[in-house]
Design an enzyme around this catalytic site. Structure first.
Site, mmCIF file in Angstrom:
data_model
loop_
_atom_site.group_PDB
_atom_site.id
_atom_site.type_symbol
_atom_site.label_atom_id
_atom_site.label_comp_id
_atom_site.label_asym_id
_atom_site.label_seq_id
_atom_site.Cartn_x
_atom_site.Cartn_y
_atom_site.Cartn_z
ATOM 1 C CB CYS A 85 43.930 79.614 22.831
ATOM 2 S SG CYS A 85 42.166 79.617 23.125
ATOM 3 C CG HIS A 174 43.183 82.983 19.325
ATOM 4 N ND1 HIS A 174 43.753 81.814 18.903
ATOM 5 C CD2 HIS A 174 42.110 82.630 20.069
ATOM 6 C CE1 HIS A 174 43.065 80.787 19.360
ATOM 7 N NE2 HIS A 174 42.053 81.252 20.067
ATOM 8 C CD GLU A 176 46.254 82.910 16.575
ATOM 9 O OE1 GLU A 176 46.936 83.437 17.464
ATOM 10 O OE2 GLU A 176 45.422 82.013 16.809
ATOM 11 C CB THR A 234 54.332 79.743 -13.186
ATOM 12 O OG1 THR A 234 53.187 79.450 -13.980
ATOM 13 C CG2 THR A 234 55.241 80.692 -13.935
#
Ligand code: XMP
Length: 516
Positions: A85, A174, A176, A234
């Site tokens: 882009c 794009h 993605e 955690t």
């Protein structure tokens, strides 16, 4: 190269500020290639450790006064490059081509109707007509002289091109976003066919590498880490535990504002995982400090302050502790070095940090390379239960910001009961995993009701369940009426002092997820 960097295949993403840059990184990592995002104007020092580069999109125009015009000579032609882009437009501009405002709308779906170089590896297994997603108002009118057009759409002549004699590619769409149907295929062609990278970014490799690095970094020192019951702390603890075992001292503080039985349950799970964890019940201390406080920010500050005091007291009981472990993840790291500077949209409370400098501890952050979904995957690969990994986010100040107005032990107890009925019902009806976050809110009003022949004047609770990706935007979940009916009946029948239940149907924005 720093010893805490991944030493497999490495791809650099140069960020020009597009909202999609992190999405590019996630797609690349889903293809098991490690990548790092760096701002367009700060090339990393260890540039030679990267084997390929992607230039991101941008909200800017190549032609505008504030356009981002870095010198690409350190990268272009030196390693395989894919410009996306704005990246594609800038690459054209940089090479002497012409970028001009487009006179048609180049936004939304388009078809790659003319793949001109079907034998080019970038388009291998991508057919004519493949849908791509465009989002730009400029267009490349003329390519640099050494460029060759690879594909067009009906409206965009130079949808994809490459520089002859180099592994330099550019696309004006794009890959993605999921609307680009073969976007992942195209990225994979670039990574593996053109850049010849090895897909070695896997949970197992990450764990092996990180454990080895942590061992070397920490040696025989002791580390203290605050557990919250959440996924990040955690997973950070389990990784550290794998590396240094009992030298890791975990502290799990009960601020008295957790869910019903949460403190005991989670503590038991931590102990079952072999962690060296101390549960500290400081409920009284928090509730005393909060007494009479009604302002949400004041509540947050009070809880933050008392947490630090309690944690600091406990940490000082551990002799010779040198390190503070934190569950910082990659989006926090990117945020702190973003193109636009730290974004105003991320609230300070989202950061785990906040423990004071005077603790004089060195910081160790084993998750600082990972996106949230990768943290879960790594956690799963180390055998952490899905129950723990799939838990909804829960705010640090806990129920304090879901009890509107002042907080008392009695109000906490009422809300814990209501919340437990709601959350357990979500689990029983297999709705828990479809919801991003849920909880109950105790409103600062009473309402009139009738039970038997008696008039009642009791509390009102609100239920909130939202869908979201990252908490930045959210929408209320369309829970089945029958389900809401059952939960409402259960709450009113079982929780003394509550006679009305309402369901929050506000989206964020303009509302927020929490009420305070
Ligand atoms: P809002 O209410 O801003 O919440 O839409 C977005 C996400 O952030 C959580 N949240 C907090 N988390 N401390 C935290 O650790 C806080 O003070 C806090 N306030 C909101 C909220 O639960 C949601 O996931």
């Amino acid at each position: 190269m720093n010893k805490d960097t991944f030493q497999g295949s490495r791809l650099l993403i140069l960020d020009f500020g597009s909202q999609y840059t992190q999405l590019i990184a996630r797609r690349v990592r889903e293809l098991n290639v490690y990548c790092e995002i760096h701002p367009y104007n700060h090339l990393p020092e260890n540039i030679s450790s990267f084997s390929a580069v992607i230039l991101s999109g941008s909200p800017y125009s190549v032609r505008s006064a504030e356009a981002l015009h870095p010198d690409l000579n350190a990268l272009k032609g030196k390693m395989p490059l894919l410009a996306v882009c704005y990246g594609a437009q800038y690459l054209a501009h940089f090479g002497g081509g012409e970028v001009a405002p487009s006179n048609i709308r180049e936004y939304g779906r388009a078809q790659l109707s003319y793949i001109k170089k079907t034998d080019d590896p970038l388009f291998e297994d991508i057919s004519e007509g493949s849908q791509v997603w465009m989002s730009h108002s400029d267009t490349i009118k003329q390519l640099p002289t050494n460029a060759v057009c690879l594909a067009s759409t009906a409206d965009v002549a130079n949808a994809a091109y490459r520089i002859e004699g180099e592994d330099t590619y550019a696309i004006q769409f794009h890959p993605e976003v999921t609307h680009s149907t073969d976007g992942v295929k195209l990225l994979s062609n670039f990574l593996f066919k053109i850049a010849k990278l090895t897909p070695n970014w896997t949970s197992a490799n990450f764990v092996d590498m990180t454990v080895a690095q942590l061992k070397e970094q920490i040696g025989n020192d002791k580390v203290v880490l605050g557990l919250s019951g959440g996924v990040d702390s955690t997973v950070a603890a389990v990784l550290l535990h794998k590396a240094i075992g009992k030298q890791l001292h975990c502290i799990f503080v009960n601020n008295g504002l957790l869910r019903k039985n949460e403190f005991q349950n989670v503590l038991k799970q931590y102990e079952g995982m072999g962690l060296n964890v101390k549960g500290v019940d400081a409920s009284e201390r928090f509730l005393t400090a909060l007494a009479g406080k009604t302002d949400p920010e004041e509540k947050r500050k009070t809880i933050g302050r008392v947490f630090i005091e309690v944690f600091d007291d406990e940490a000082h009981k551990i002799a010779d502790v040198k390190w503070l472990g934190q569950g910082t993840i990659y989006p926090d790291v990117i945020e702190s070095l973003s193109v636009k500077g730290p974004s105003a949209t991320i609230k300070s409370h989202h950061n785990v940090g906040g423990l004071p400098d005077y603790m004089k501890l060195k910081i160790v952050e084993p998750l600082r390379m990972l996106f949230k979904d990768e943290v879960r995957r790594v956690g799963r690969s180390m055998g952490i239960s899905d129950e723990l990994l799939g838990r909804h986010p829960f705010p640090g100040p806990g129920l304090a910001i879901r009890i509107l107005g002042d907080i008392t032990a009695e109000k906490v107890a009422v809300l814990q009961e209501v919340d437990a009925i709601f959350i357990n019902a979500l689990k029983e009806h297999q709705l828990y995993d479809k919801v991003w976050q849920a909880g109950a809110i105790l409103l600062p009003i009473n309402s009139v009701g009738v039970m038997g022949d008696e008039r009642t004047y009791e509390r009102v609770v609100a239920l909130r369940a939202v869908e979201s990706v990252d908490g930045m935007t959210a929408d209320w979940v369309d829970l089945p009426y029958k389900f809401l009916q059952k939960v409402s009946n259960d709450i009113i029948n079982k929780v003394k002092g509550v006679n009305r239940v309402v369901y929050d149907i506000s989206s964020k924005p303009p509302a927020t997820i929490e009420w305070e």
